[in-house]
Enzyme design. Structure first.
Site, PDB file in Angstrom:
ATOM      1  CD  GLU A  15      42.043  35.984  33.156  1.00  0.00           C
ATOM      2  OE1 GLU A  15      41.028  36.189  32.045  1.00  0.00           O
ATOM      3  OE2 GLU A  15      41.941  37.200  33.423  1.00  0.00           O
ATOM      4  CB  ILE A  16      44.292  31.575  37.488  1.00  0.00           C
ATOM      5  CG1 ILE A  16      44.516  29.878  36.718  1.00  0.00           C
ATOM      6  CG2 ILE A  16      44.106  31.186  38.986  1.00  0.00           C
ATOM      7  CD1 ILE A  16      45.435  29.066  37.525  1.00  0.00           C
ATOM      8  NE  ARG A  20      33.746  34.972  37.002  1.00  0.00           N
ATOM      9  CZ  ARG A  20      32.667  35.243  36.254  1.00  0.00           C
ATOM     10  NH1 ARG A  20      31.929  34.212  35.905  1.00  0.00           N
ATOM     11  NH2 ARG A  20      32.680  36.234  35.454  1.00  0.00           N
ATOM     12  CG  LEU A  21      39.803  28.417  37.747  1.00  0.00           C
ATOM     13  CD1 LEU A  21      39.909  27.041  37.543  1.00  0.00           C
ATOM     14  CD2 LEU A  21      40.962  29.110  38.211  1.00  0.00           C
ATOM     15  CG  HIS A  22      38.282  34.122  33.687  1.00  0.00           C
ATOM     16  ND1 HIS A  22      36.976  34.439  33.826  1.00  0.00           N
ATOM     17  CD2 HIS A  22      38.860  34.750  34.426  1.00  0.00           C
ATOM     18  CE1 HIS A  22      36.810  35.218  34.796  1.00  0.00           C
ATOM     19  NE2 HIS A  22      37.942  35.391  35.316  1.00  0.00           N
ATOM     20  N   GLY A 117      50.791  42.493  36.508  1.00  0.00           N
ATOM     21  CA  GLY A 117      50.142  41.272  36.319  1.00  0.00           C
ATOM     22  C   GLY A 117      50.013  40.724  35.102  1.00  0.00           C
ATOM     23  CG  ASP A 119      45.682  40.029  35.340  1.00  0.00           C
ATOM     24  OD1 ASP A 119      46.564  40.513  35.456  1.00  0.00           O
ATOM     25  OD2 ASP A 119      44.533  40.115  35.954  1.00  0.00           O
ATOM     26  NE  ARG A 120      47.278  46.306  35.449  1.00  0.00           N
ATOM     27  CZ  ARG A 120      48.096  47.169  36.250  1.00  0.00           C
ATOM     28  NH1 ARG A 120      48.713  46.842  37.070  1.00  0.00           N
ATOM     29  NH2 ARG A 120      47.978  48.464  35.781  1.00  0.00           N
ATOM     30  CB  THR A 142      38.594  40.156  41.535  1.00  0.00           C
ATOM     31  OG1 THR A 142      38.664  38.804  40.914  1.00  0.00           O
ATOM     32  CG2 THR A 142      38.597  40.170  43.047  1.00  0.00           C
TER      33      THR A 142
HETATM   34  N1  LIG Z   1      28.981  33.920  37.527  1.00  0.00           N
HETATM   35  C1  LIG Z   1      29.762  34.836  38.216  1.00  0.00           C
HETATM   36  N2  LIG Z   1      30.644  34.333  39.321  1.00  0.00           N
HETATM   37  C2  LIG Z   1      31.303  35.360  39.986  1.00  0.00           C
HETATM   38  N3  LIG Z   1      31.313  36.604  39.575  1.00  0.00           N
HETATM   39  C3  LIG Z   1      30.415  36.932  38.661  1.00  0.00           C
HETATM   40  C4  LIG Z   1      29.675  36.182  37.954  1.00  0.00           C
HETATM   41  N4  LIG Z   1      28.980  37.050  36.796  1.00  0.00           N
HETATM   42  C5  LIG Z   1      29.529  38.117  37.201  1.00  0.00           C
HETATM   43  N5  LIG Z   1      30.600  38.130  38.057  1.00  0.00           N
HETATM   44  C6  LIG Z   1      31.058  39.338  38.552  1.00  0.00           C
HETATM   45  O1  LIG Z   1      32.462  39.290  37.859  1.00  0.00           O
HETATM   46  C7  LIG Z   1      33.379  39.845  38.983  1.00  0.00           C
HETATM   47  C8  LIG Z   1      34.576  39.219  38.979  1.00  0.00           C
HETATM   48  O2  LIG Z   1      35.189  39.383  37.655  1.00  0.00           O
HETATM   49  P1  LIG Z   1      35.942  38.375  37.004  1.00  0.00           P
HETATM   50  O3  LIG Z   1      36.679  38.787  35.653  1.00  0.00           O
HETATM   51  O4  LIG Z   1      35.322  37.052  36.934  1.00  0.00           O
HETATM   52  O5  LIG Z   1      37.102  38.291  37.924  1.00  0.00           O
HETATM   53  P2  LIG Z   1      38.591  37.549  37.941  1.00  0.00           P
HETATM   54  O6  LIG Z   1      39.060  37.513  36.347  1.00  0.00           O
HETATM   55  O7  LIG Z   1      39.234  38.592  38.655  1.00  0.00           O
HETATM   56  O8  LIG Z   1      38.704  36.182  38.453  1.00  0.00           O
HETATM   57  C9  LIG Z   1      32.494  39.856  40.247  1.00  0.00           C
HETATM   58  O9  LIG Z   1      32.866  40.950  40.969  1.00  0.00           O
HETATM   59  C10 LIG Z   1      31.069  39.668  40.107  1.00  0.00           C
HETATM   60  O10 LIG Z   1      30.277  40.728  40.126  1.00  0.00           O
HETATM   61  C1  LIG Z   2      45.635  43.527  39.919  1.00  0.00           C
HETATM   62  C2  LIG Z   2      45.467  42.127  39.929  1.00  0.00           C
HETATM   63  C3  LIG Z   2      45.003  41.579  41.273  1.00  0.00           C
HETATM   64  C4  LIG Z   2      44.127  41.994  38.891  1.00  0.00           C
HETATM   65  O1  LIG Z   2      43.652  40.843  39.172  1.00  0.00           O
HETATM   66  P1  LIG Z   2      42.092  40.161  38.928  1.00  0.00           P
HETATM   67  O2  LIG Z   2      41.381  41.490  39.522  1.00  0.00           O
HETATM   68  O3  LIG Z   2      41.884  40.349  37.305  1.00  0.00           O
HETATM   69  O4  LIG Z   2      41.856  38.926  39.483  1.00  0.00           O
HETATM   70  C5  LIG Z   2      46.600  41.177  39.039  1.00  0.00           C
HETATM   71  O5  LIG Z   2      46.699  41.700  37.726  1.00  0.00           O
HETATM   72  C6  LIG Z   2      47.832  41.262  40.064  1.00  0.00           C
HETATM   73  O6  LIG Z   2      47.857  40.600  41.083  1.00  0.00           O
HETATM   74  N1  LIG Z   2      48.632  42.427  39.668  1.00  0.00           N
HETATM   75  C7  LIG Z   2      49.924  42.443  40.173  1.00  0.00           C
HETATM   76  C8  LIG Z   2      50.115  43.802  40.294  1.00  0.00           C
HETATM   77  C9  LIG Z   2      50.295  44.770  39.475  1.00  0.00           C
HETATM   78  O7  LIG Z   2      49.699  44.522  38.317  1.00  0.00           O
HETATM   79  O8  LIG Z   2      51.046  46.024  39.413  1.00  0.00           O
HETATM   80  K   LIG Z   3      40.955  39.659  35.189  1.00  0.00           K
END
Ligand SMILES: Nc1ncnc2c1ncn2[C@@H]1O[C@H](COP(=O)(O)OP(=O)(O)O)[C@@H](O)[C@H]1O
Ligand SMILES: CC(C)(COP(=O)(O)O)[C@@H](O)C(=O)NCCC(=O)O
Ligand SMILES: [K+]
Length: 276
Positions: A15-16, A20-22, A117, A119-120, A142
């Protein structure tokens, strides 16, 4: 001793997200490992594309590659299934020889709009498959997103706002004298009426975020009195702790599942019998 048996049904879910990357490593339908990494530069992806098995991946991307107790004799170039909301990162991963991008049309939810999105959609689909519908997913990443579906697998809709980290960093970056509050320094609830700047920022962001989430939860329950709610994302632990402190009865009814998106991806990948 590592087993010499090659495991043919290994696949990776990636999951990008915007921060970060999951990652998840599956053996068939069994989730074996999960980990998070930074976004990866092109040079490292080029290096990974040359690796035949996961054992050879750099530890910055696969932190388990030196661990002998993990059986990793994977087939050549284990498939990576990608769900991405960051097109520039998606593009980079396309040089890997065995990559499949999961797209919205593969998610069986009804009523999705084209820019939703992935991911959603996947997290909602995964949560609905495991716990049932109606389901509302709250993703504290994020961004903070709410995404709901009704009993007919139809998208109800949702909302997007800046997540905890983004609120703090925006306040720090777009003002002349506010510091950037790091989420990792926050351990407990700040005083509501703070007498110093960092705590004033924490108070403002956290109490309004919690009030906003509570309002969405109540709106969801007024639409669907028996609707379920699942919570994921990097800040989910912090949010759950706040709910436990302020609204324990709401906290008790939240499903906490960081791996939601991987359950959604598994549903879709398992349609392809090759990896069962
Ligand atoms: N090791 C980490 N690195 C980065 N962010 C982290 C970490 N641990 C917890 N977080 C929290 O996770 C949030 C990002 O959520 P995450 O689900 O990883 O983001 P996304 O899926 O959008 O890339 C940040 O706001 C931060 O507060
Ligand atoms: C809303 C998001 C930015 C969430 O991303 P994330 O915070 O998980 O990295 C992503 O799902 C996205 O780019 N969505 C497109 C717009 C929408 O879902 O309506
Ligand atoms: K996410």
């Amino acid at each position: 001793m590592k087993s010499q048996k090659r495991i043919e049904n290994i696949w990776l879910a990636l999951e990008i997200g915007n921060s970060r990357l999951h990652w998840a490593l599956f053996k068939g339908e069994t989730l074996d490992l999960t980990w998070d990494t930074e976004h990866v530069p092109k040079s490292v992806i080029q290096q990974i594309a040359q690796c035949h098995t996961l054992d050879d991946w750099p530890t910055t991307v696969f932190p388990f590659s030196q661990q002998k107790e993990i059986v990793l004799e994977t087939s050549t170039h284990p498939p990576i299934f990608i769900a991405s909301v960051v097109p520039s990162q998606t593009k980079l991963w396309q040089i890997y020889p065995n990559v499949e991008i999961i797209t919205l049309d593969q998610v069986p939810l009804l009523g999705m709009y084209p820019t939703l999105g992935i991911d959603r959609a996947l997290a909602l689909w995964g949560a609905g498959k495991i716990w049932g519908l109606p389901m509302l997913v709250i993703d504290a990443g994020t961004t903070l997103t709410f995404t709901g579906a009704d009993i007919n697998q139809c998208l109800v809709g949702g909302a997007i706002l800046p997540g905890l980290g983004l609120q703090f960093s925006t306040l720090g970056q777009k003002t002349g004298q506010l510091p950037i509050v790091e989420t990792k320094v926050i351990t407990s609830l700040p005083p509501r009426f703070a007498l110093n700047t960092p705590e004033a920022i924490q108070s403002g962001v956290i109490y309004t975020l919690i009030a906003g989430i509570k309002d969405f939860i109540e709106a969801w329950w007024s639409l669907f009195p028996k609707g379920k709610i699942a919570v994921k994302g990097g800040d989910h632990t912090l949010l759950i702790n706040y709910f436990q402190a302020l609204y324990p009865e709401i906290a008790a009814s939240l499903i906490v599942e960081p791996n939601l998106i991987f359950w959604g991806m598994r549903e879709i990948v398992m349609e392809n019998s090759k990896y069962k």
